[in-house]
Write an enzyme that holds these catalytic residues in place. Structure first.
Site, PDB file in Angstrom:
ATOM      1  N   ASN A  12      38.127  44.443  44.078  1.00 49.91           N
ATOM      2  CA  ASN A  12      38.705  45.480  44.437  1.00 49.91           C
ATOM      3  C   ASN A  12      39.773  45.848  44.360  1.00 49.91           C
ATOM      4  OD1 ASN A  12      38.377  48.189  45.572  1.00 49.91           O
ATOM      5  ND2 ASN A  12      37.715  47.448  47.554  1.00 49.91           N
ATOM      6  N   LYS A  14      41.605  48.392  45.118  1.00 46.25           N
ATOM      7  CA  LYS A  14      41.891  49.353  46.182  1.00 46.25           C
ATOM      8  C   LYS A  14      43.211  50.253  45.600  1.00 46.25           C
ATOM      9  CE  LYS A  14      40.157  46.319  49.754  1.00 46.25           C
ATOM     10  NZ  LYS A  14      40.383  45.647  50.972  1.00 46.25           N
ATOM     11  N   HIS A  96      32.245  51.303  51.531  1.00 47.74           N
ATOM     12  CA  HIS A  96      33.298  50.136  51.661  1.00 47.74           C
ATOM     13  C   HIS A  96      33.791  50.563  53.224  1.00 47.74           C
ATOM     14  CE1 HIS A  96      36.868  47.932  52.008  1.00 47.74           C
ATOM     15  NE2 HIS A  96      36.322  47.016  50.829  1.00 47.74           N
ATOM     16  N   GLU A 166      30.399  42.639  54.127  1.00 42.61           N
ATOM     17  CA  GLU A 166      31.869  42.599  54.635  1.00 42.61           C
ATOM     18  C   GLU A 166      32.035  42.775  55.726  1.00 42.61           C
ATOM     19  OE1 GLU A 166      34.594  43.636  50.751  1.00 42.61           O
ATOM     20  OE2 GLU A 166      33.774  45.510  51.631  1.00 42.61           O
TER      21      GLU A 166
END
EC number: 5.3.1.1
Length: 249
Positions: A12, A14, A96, A166
């Protein structure tokens, strides 16, 4: 990890990178050995999905970091699964913790996004995880089970879903859940799937770990029986991402 669950490593990126730096990273990834028994997916910023798909070796899939719950319309700044597919990307990251906590996305909205993305043919990396105060209060299971239930209620075909655990307190903090902490939650999540969906789904669904995964921590985490891979943040922008891809070797 069960033999039927192919190891899965997601990167990821971001809101990081520009064409030059991402091009260099892509060059490193293209030159890397990707084991045949490992699936690798990179999630660039939306602006670079097309660039990444054109430059990345086909052995590496591309994901979007988010999408909306409908096909088209007056939703300024949003992107639909159909647009993501049009770029050649095949996955999307949903739920997320940064979408939940920075942008205020609710479990309900995330569930609706999951349903639409799957209906449109994308694979979904669905993220769940507790905050530090929730872990300290002893409600980790309650939190992640509630988040998982909203996702599960919107899934018809689990073959296109990867669950990413996560712990929010471990994302970008340098704190990593110990392999034992990760395994404990993953095992309980698999148990939840068995009790609430089916034994077959519990056995086949990949549950991956995210939260300050590095080249130094990945091998011991990957050795846990219910850790089926990783969703990697900061380290996915560095050459050590290649070490993480090869964590099972």
């Amino acid at each position: 990890m069960a033999p039927s669950r192919k190891f899965f490593v997601g990167g990821n990126w971001k809101m990081n990178g520009r064409k030059q730096s991402l091009g260099e990273l892509i060059g490193t990834l293209n030159a890397a050995k990707v084991p045949a028994d490992t699936e690798v997916v990179c999630a660039p910023p939306t602006a670079y999905i097309d660039f990444a798909r054109q430059k990345l070796d086909p052995k590496i899939a591309v994901a979007a970091q988010n999408c909306y719950k409908v096909t088209n319309g007056a939703f300024t700044g949003e992107i639909s699964p159909g647009m993501i597919k049009d770029y050649g990307a095949t996955w999307v990251v949903l739920g997320h913790s940064e979408r939940r906590h920075v942008f205020g996305e609710s479990d309900e909205l995330i569930g609706q996004k999951v349903a639409h993305a799957l209906a449109e043919g994308l694979g979904v990396i669905a993220c769940i995880g507790e905050k530090l105060d929730e872990r300290e209060a002893g409600i980790t299971e309650k939190v992640v089970f509630e988040q998982t239930k909203v996702i599960a209620d919107n899934v018809k075909d689990w073959s296109k879903v990867v669950l990413a655990y996560e712990p929010v307190w471990a994302i970008g903090t340098g704190k990593t859940a110990t392999p034992q902490q990760a395994q404990e939650v993953h095992e309980k999540l698999r148990g939840w799937l068995k009790s609430n969906v089916s034994d077959a789904v519990a056995q086949s669904t990949r549950i991956i770990y995210g939260g300050s995964v590095t080249g130094a921590t990945c091998k011991e985490l990957a050795s846990q029986p219910d850790v089926d891979g990783f969703l990697v943040g900061g380290a996915s922008l560095k050459p050590e991402f290649v070490d993480i891809i090869n964590a099972k070797q």
